[in-house]
Design a protein around this motif. Sequence first.
Motif, short mmCIF file in Angstrom:
data_model
loop_
_atom_site.label_atom_id
_atom_site.label_comp_id
_atom_site.label_asym_id
_atom_site.label_seq_id
_atom_site.Cartn_x
_atom_site.Cartn_y
_atom_site.Cartn_z
N MET A 1 51.68 41.24 65.27
CA MET A 1 50.57 40.30 65.37
C MET A 1 50.73 39.19 64.32
N ASN A 2 51.20 39.56 63.10
CA ASN A 2 51.43 38.55 62.08
C ASN A 2 52.55 37.60 62.45
N ARG B 1 43.18 30.79 61.59
CA ARG B 1 42.61 31.69 60.59
C ARG B 1 42.05 30.90 59.42
N LEU C 1 40.97 31.23 55.49
CA LEU C 1 41.17 32.09 54.32
C LEU C 1 40.47 31.49 53.11
N GLU D 1 39.06 32.73 48.75
CA GLU D 1 39.30 33.59 47.59
C GLU D 1 40.78 33.53 47.23
N ALA E 1 43.01 36.70 47.08
CA ALA E 1 43.28 37.30 48.39
C ALA E 1 44.26 36.42 49.19
N TYR F 1 47.88 37.53 50.77
CA TYR F 1 48.15 37.25 52.19
C TYR F 1 49.47 36.51 52.35
N GLU G 1 52.33 38.81 51.89
CA GLU G 1 52.52 39.78 52.98
C GLU G 1 53.18 39.12 54.18
N LEU G 2 52.82 37.86 54.44
CA LEU G 2 53.35 37.18 55.63
C LEU G 2 54.72 36.57 55.37
N ARG H 1 41.86 39.82 38.41
CA ARG H 1 40.41 39.94 38.51
C ARG H 1 39.74 39.65 37.16
N ARG I 1 44.31 50.99 54.88
CA ARG I 1 44.30 49.52 54.93
C ARG I 1 44.72 49.08 56.32
N ASP J 1 47.23 44.43 59.76
CA ASP J 1 47.37 42.97 59.81
C ASP J 1 47.03 42.34 58.46
N ALA J 2 47.88 41.37 58.04
CA ALA J 2 47.69 40.72 56.74
C ALA J 2 46.33 40.03 56.63
N TYR J 3 45.89 39.39 57.72
CA TYR J 3 44.61 38.69 57.66
C TYR J 3 43.46 39.70 57.54
N ARG K 1 43.66 42.49 56.06
CA ARG K 1 43.67 42.95 54.66
C ARG K 1 42.95 41.94 53.76
N LEU K 2 43.14 40.66 54.01
CA LEU K 2 42.42 39.64 53.25
C LEU K 2 40.92 39.80 53.46
N ARG L 1 39.78 42.80 51.50
CA ARG L 1 39.71 42.58 50.03
C ARG L 1 38.50 41.72 49.67
N ASN L 2 38.22 40.70 50.49
CA ASN L 2 37.07 39.85 50.18
C ASN L 2 35.76 40.60 50.37
N ARG M 1 35.34 42.95 47.34
CA ARG M 1 34.97 42.19 46.15
C ARG M 1 33.52 41.73 46.22
#
Lengths: 255, 255
Positions: A1-2, A69, A71, A73, A76, A80, A83-84, A106, B91, B94-96, B98-99, B102-103, B106
């Motif tokens: 998917m990525n 998409r 995105l 933060e 994060a 991302y 990872e991609l 953090r 987890r 998919d990378a998105y 995961r983002l 994480r958000n 947080r």
Amino acid sequence: MNKSYVGQPFILYHGWRSSASRRVRLCLAEKGLSYESRLVNMLKGEQHSPEYLSINPNGVVPALLHGDRVLYESSAIAEYLDELFPEPSIRPRDAYDRLVMRNFVRWVDDYCLPRLIVFNWSQAMQAAATQWSDRELAERIARVPSASRKEAWTRVARKPYSDEEKADAMTGLLKLLEKMQAMLANDHSWIVGERLSIADLAAIPFVMRINELNPSAIANFPFVESWWNRVRQRPSFSEARICAFTATDAEVEAL
Amino acid sequence: MNKSYVGQPFILYHGWRSSASRRVRLCLAEKGLSYESRLVNMLKGEQHSPEYLSINPNGVVPALLHGDRVLYESSAIAEYLDELFPEPSIRPRDAYDRLVMRNFVRWVDDYCLPRLIVFNWSQAMQAAATQWSDRELAERIARVPSASRKEAWTRVARKPYSDEEKADAMTGLLKLLEKMQAMLANDHSWIVGERLSIADLAAIPFVMRINELNPSAIANFPFVESWWNRVRQRPSFSEARICAFTATDAEVEAL
């Protein structure tokens, strides 16, 4: 998917002087990823416009579009991107090092960023914000999503930070150099692990500003000083345009 | 380098009622990992003892020892466990996703936790803390590392949260259910992605407490209600001993 996203275009909503924007630009540069730049004018309140809030409901920069998409933060976004686009990696190989990296980033966000804002907002926003009428200020603050940012805008517009508060903020910021010195003592190269990581990229915008505000500070932390000399030599530093805080947008864009 | 750590023993420093401790116990249970339990007595201030601060300099629970490694920050511990023990994964693939995970986590930590503390500390700490002499309180607060926790201890000992503050805190906590309802609407099963993730495990301790404090709230969010029924059926829920906030340590340990 990525996989299908790897070729999608990036659009970055950011500010040239914003620390979190600088962090994401550094990550993109280390990855060799190009993007369309969309500057968000903080003085005009563009980050609180309905259009921008539909992208980032937190009302802060940066935000990154990757294809369809959305995105936000910066920490994060950094993970991302890694990872991609795994090579070159900006995360340590070891799981424990990754934990140390995440906790460092953090801490930078939670402890250092509110202290840096004392200086950055005083320098960049105060002259304009003090001119706003009470009504204009109230209207602007009503659109700010977070309580802490409402407070920061009120402070910079009506009760500028005192010299004592600035001194306290600098004392706090110097803890970053102290912490980095201890972490760099492990192998003298990178904050965590065997290569440059998101921890280093998160620290760069803060060390840049500490060095501008307090030019003698870094010399007290020799591992930080040699790290600072090395990270500024990297192509990513100039590609991300980490330049003087006093530079105008036009000057930064002309680089 | 990680491989050799897979067989190392875990020691968990925690509190039965602490939300962050509950999150880590849920992760350990989902992974099928056992640990030696070391309770930290918050009323006695054990989390601020020099021994504990040498483990977790933030002076909060939980902390996890894995062999000679010291881990703290529940969200980072959760990712560490998933990196070292990949199956079953907690987890999304998919990378998105995961983002987004994480958000969400947080946001739970930054927005919901300070609001939950208003209730948890009033219930668990206030009776004892109001009995401390000014000198004892000052000595205790001097040992607390973070400014926000110094403030929380001062409040619970000397200026208990008002009904209005509690109502505001509950309004804030209910935003968690609203956000979960919207996220669960994607496929009605998990908060992010195709399976239970750290986002779900992070939410469980908060939904547990909201349900105890405000038993009619969840029914207004039907996707959350069915999620809540499902997560409570999982073996991890009982293994992690997510039980009533009013249960004593002895009662929890007898489960």
